[in-house]
Design a protein around this motif. Structure first.
Motif, PDB file in Angstrom:
ATOM      1  N   GLU A  26      -9.595   4.332  22.723  1.00 31.65           N
ATOM      2  CA  GLU A  26     -10.125   4.561  23.711  1.00 31.65           C
ATOM      3  C   GLU A  26      -9.392   4.097  24.838  1.00 31.65           C
ATOM      4  N   LYS A  27      -8.455   2.486  24.303  1.00 31.97           N
ATOM      5  CA  LYS A  27      -7.672   2.213  25.514  1.00 31.97           C
ATOM      6  C   LYS A  27      -6.143   3.120  25.642  1.00 31.97           C
ATOM      7  N   LEU A  28      -6.152   3.691  24.407  1.00 31.17           N
ATOM      8  CA  LEU A  28      -5.047   5.279  24.827  1.00 31.17           C
ATOM      9  C   LEU A  28      -5.311   6.202  26.020  1.00 31.17           C
ATOM     10  N   VAL A  29      -6.831   6.918  25.468  1.00 31.28           N
ATOM     11  CA  VAL A  29      -7.452   8.068  26.806  1.00 31.28           C
ATOM     12  C   VAL A  29      -7.871   7.381  28.053  1.00 31.28           C
ATOM     13  N   GLY A  30      -8.170   5.931  28.310  1.00 33.48           N
ATOM     14  CA  GLY A  30      -8.651   5.265  29.376  1.00 33.48           C
ATOM     15  C   GLY A  30      -9.814   5.499  29.932  1.00 33.48           C
ATOM     16  N   ARG A  31     -10.902   6.198  29.001  1.00 31.81           N
ATOM     17  CA  ARG A  31     -12.303   6.238  28.989  1.00 31.81           C
ATOM     18  C   ARG A  31     -12.790   6.450  28.163  1.00 31.81           C
ATOM     19  N   PRO A  32     -13.960   5.838  27.915  1.00 34.09           N
ATOM     20  CA  PRO A  32     -15.053   5.424  26.855  1.00 34.09           C
ATOM     21  C   PRO A  32     -15.226   7.192  26.389  1.00 34.09           C
ATOM     22  N   LEU A  33     -15.289   6.994  24.323  1.00 31.84           N
ATOM     23  CA  LEU A  33     -15.700   7.728  23.820  1.00 31.84           C
ATOM     24  C   LEU A  33     -17.068   7.763  23.423  1.00 31.84           C
ATOM     25  N   GLN A  34     -17.473   8.899  23.539  1.00 27.14           N
ATOM     26  CA  GLN A  34     -19.721   9.043  23.286  1.00 27.14           C
ATOM     27  C   GLN A  34     -18.905   9.066  21.322  1.00 27.14           C
ATOM     28  N   ARG A  35     -19.825   7.988  20.487  1.00 28.05           N
ATOM     29  CA  ARG A  35     -19.653   8.001  19.778  1.00 28.05           C
ATOM     30  C   ARG A  35     -21.512   8.594  19.179  1.00 28.05           C
ATOM     31  N   ILE A  36     -20.633   9.268  18.043  1.00 31.47           N
ATOM     32  CA  ILE A  36     -22.338  10.230  17.241  1.00 31.47           C
ATOM     33  C   ILE A  36     -22.247   9.666  16.163  1.00 31.47           C
ATOM     34  N   GLY A  37     -22.962   9.330  15.452  1.00 26.86           N
ATOM     35  CA  GLY A  37     -22.413   9.502  13.643  1.00 26.86           C
ATOM     36  C   GLY A  37     -23.681   9.993  13.446  1.00 26.86           C
ATOM     37  N   LEU A  38     -23.461  10.060  11.604  1.00 25.36           N
ATOM     38  CA  LEU A  38     -24.448  11.367  10.797  1.00 25.36           C
ATOM     39  C   LEU A  38     -24.692  10.674  10.080  1.00 25.36           C
TER      40      LEU A  38
END
Length: 702
Positions: free
Chosen positions: A182-194
């Motif tokens: 997230e720090k590297l790409v500069g945006r929040p990453l949606q997290r989906i757990g199965l």
């Protein structure tokens, strides 16, 4: 006025709708898939819960593909993370076929993927990358990968079998890597757990969010269809040979998956079934990937056959439609039982089923206790291991490799409020003092000690957060069969040395000790199978389930055979003086020492032993049911000590710390404390302390 009801199918991308109806010929979405569309399309963090074969992959991928097309995501925009390479390989073609509907691409990246395929990923940048946390780490620190370019388009991370990560250190590592992404790409990453069913879904989803628990989130778990109850049978057979007879005679013509909880049992049962003429395959972690794949593919294409497996086939790897699941003895957790049960009942008109074949009275009690917990609706909560200080040390070094240097006062910005670095100041000071880091002003660089400890093959040892004992690779000609431990090759034997591997006996021809390789040839002689035991003991709740069974409770919705019922009755008579519904018992038989029947589980009993120095025997082997007290103690003295007891972590010998990966990167006292805190169960230990106590002395005629 209420909001209009939106048809989940209708909000998927039109191309996805077309292929679901015309390519897959689905009559509609499954309940989980339907419920997941809204929150996934809204970008919320989600935990999608369903039994095995509940359509979890599609529940995540279909709306993610819709977002990808409608929002015009480019390059690697989705990471699909799994705990097992075999599961990734199994998913690849299915996910790729869905992505192709929209002209999108999918690729694999894990330890078995060759350099040419990795170069293609870097060159062409697929839309979805199937990978493991360790491979993401390797990409972040690699000199051949520019992660800022590769992951520049990243939007979503799907974590399959998230419960398998959350329960051990790989989960902490995964969370730390996601924060760095997230720090590297500069945006929040949606997290989906199965995940399959867990006892604490809301807490598991919050854990998956890492340093961002305030982001929008939703647990998606449609109501279970309980119209058809599973068919569960509990039997007592007494030996592997008898188990093989039962399996060979029952359900002939059907496809049967037999779960065992050790590699040795898998090999012994596989060989016994073959002696009965049963078409049998074996799958476990010490077989080569190619050997496992051959077994699983052959099994998937057969009908009247058996595959004997450890937990390698628990996590959703497709071996075709199963008729029966058989469990030798019992798994350690209800969650594992549910995973295994979910492999059956997939075809219309079939029921989920599981036959337990227990080899001993203890394993029968274990199975009955586990089923008592299951029948009451209980499933283990998934909790992360406490005090992941060694992972914090690993992450500091990995970040220094990724960025080439880190700021001594700014490195924490990479992980925000992730609860991983509670003792970070002490850890960082140790790393600098011991030469893991070189200090230049306000910057830290990888030092000579880190290179010496972890620098082999450009720090490949630093990217894996779990380790296995060294083993020998076993080869028949050029074919790799699997691995065996040192002891089978070092032990003295009379006559030729014969191994049991892949369900067959092999005579050892030559051992290359330096390269750790062993060449074998087939033989008709009897072979041996042996690996180290994982151990770990039973939890407080499963042990309490056993206690309930001994007090007369029988698991509902479970059929007991006459043999199981008779053996259970014998166990209740034998242990009738060791259980009470309203007290904790101290029992002394004539001429024996005093034993405290806590029924608290292994970790709790270990905690009690450490906390009761002077009254609990320090030399005993800890079990899940009882503690041996020191002889010649006065009952009043014991009661007084129990009332004053303060729970403390068990003592940890320096040698035990070696099992903690990266323990050398921690101060000795911190490493020992980390191991000790992981061996504790304070809640379980407190339970028998709070109960009324009863002291019983049995005479010979009692």
């Amino acid at each position: 006025m209420s909001d209009p009801v939106v048809d989940a199918f209708e909000v998927l991308h039109p191309v996805v709708q077309y292929h679901l109806a015309n390519t897959l010929r689905w009559p509609g979405l499954r309940p989980l898939q339907e419920a997941a569309v809204g929150p996934v399309l809204a970008g919320e963090d989600c935990l999608l819960l369903a039994p095995t074969a509940g359509g979890k992959t599609e529940a995540a991928i279909l709306p993610v593909l819709t977002r990808m097309a409608e929002e015009n995501w480019q390059d690697v925009s989705v990471l699909y993370v799994c705990p097992l390479r075999a599961l990734l390989n199994n998913l690849h073609s299915r996910v790729a076929s869905y992505a192709a509907w929209l002209g999108r691409s999918v690729a694999l990246w894990h330890g078995d993927v060759g350099q040419a395929d990795r170069a293609r990923v870097l060159r062409e940048r697929p839309d979805i990358l199937l990978t493991t946390p360790e491979s993401i780490e390797a990409m972040l620190v690699s000199t051949k990968v520019n992660p800022r370019i590769l992951f520049s388009g990243l939007r979503t991370v799907v974590v399959d079998e998230v419960h398998a990560f959350a329960g051990d250190d790989r989960g902490w590592h995964l969370l730390a890597v996601l924060e760095r992404l997230e720090k590297l790409v500069g945006r929040p990453l949606q997290r989906i757990g199965l995940s399959a069913t867990v006892g604490n879904p809301a807490e598991l989803l919050t854990w998956l969010q890492g340093a961002h628990p305030d982001r929008p989130k939703r647990v998606v778990a449609p109501a279970k269809n309980t119209a058809t109850e599973p068919e569960i049978t509990l039997d007592y057979v007494g030996s592997v040979a008898n188990a093989a007879k039962v399996i060979a005679s029952l359900h002939q013509g059907e496809k049967r998956l037999v779960f065992v909880d050790s590699r040795r049992a898998a090999e012994e049962l596989g060989a016994a079934l073959r002696r009965h003429g049963v078409n049998t395959f074996v799958s476990h972690s010490s077989l080569s990937a190619a050997e496992r794949r051959r077994s699983e593919e052959a099994f998937a294409e057969s009908r009247d056959t058996v595959i004997v497996a450890t937990s390698t086939l628990e996590l959703g790897i497709d071996v075709g439609d199963l008729d029966r699941v058989i469990q030798l003895d019992a798994p350690r957790t209800v969650a594992a039982f549910l995973q295994r049960l979910g492999r059956t009942g997939r075809r219309p008109g079939t029921r989920r089923n599981c036959l337990f074949l227990c080899l001993s009275e203890d394993s029968l009690l274990h199975a009955a206790g586990l089923l008592e917990r299951w029948s009451s609706g209980w499933v283990e909560p998934i909790t992360a291991p406490p005090s992941p200080r060694h992972i914090a040390a690993q992450q500091l070094m990995a970040l220094a490799l990724q960025e080439h240097r880190i700021g001594a006062s700014t490195w924490k910005e990479w992980w925000g409020d992730l609860p991983l670095f509670d003792d970070s100041d002490e850890i960082l000071r140790f790393l600098c003092n011991q030469g893991y880091f070189e200090v230049d002003g306000d910057f830290l660089f990888i030092g000579p000690e880190a290179e010496r400890r972890f620098g082999r093959r450009y720090f490949s040892d630093l990217t894996a957060v779990f380790s296995a004992p060294p083993e020998f690779t076993v080869l028949h000609g050029r074919q790799e069969l699997g691995t065996v431990g040192d002891d089978l090759l070092v032990e003295e034997v009379d006559g030729p040395r014969v191994l049991l591997l892949a369900g067959q006996a092999w005579r050892v021809q030559h051992v290359d000790w330096q390269r750790r390789r062993c060449w074998v040839e087939p033989t008709d002689q009897t072979g041996r199978a042996k690996w180290g035991s994982r151990g770990g003991g039973l939890s407080f709740d499963i042990t309490r389930g056993i206690r309930s069974v001994l007090l007369g409770r029988t698991p509902s919705d479970v059929t007991l055979t006459k043999r199981a019922d008779a053996t259970l009755s014998d166990a209740r008579k034998k242990l009738q003086h060791c259980v009470s519904p309203d007290a904790t018992l101290f029992l002394k038989e004539s001429g024996s020492t005093l034993r405290w029947w806590t029924w608290a589980g292994t970790a709790a009993n270990r905690t009690l032993q450490a906390s009761l120095a002077g009254i609990a025997d320090p030399r005993q082997r800890i079990n899940d049911q009882s503690l041996r007290m020191l002889p010649d103690l006065d009952f009043r003295e014991i009661s007084s000590r129990l009332r004053q007891c303060e729970l403390v972590p068990p003592h940890v010998d320096r040698s035990a710390v070696a099992g903690l990966k990266f323990s050398t990167a921690l101060p000795d006292d911190l490493a020992r404390r980390t191991v000790a805190e992981r061996l504790m169960d304070q809640g379980g230990a407190a339970a028998p302390l709070d109960k009324p106590r009863r002291f019983i002395t049995l005479r010979d005629n009692d």
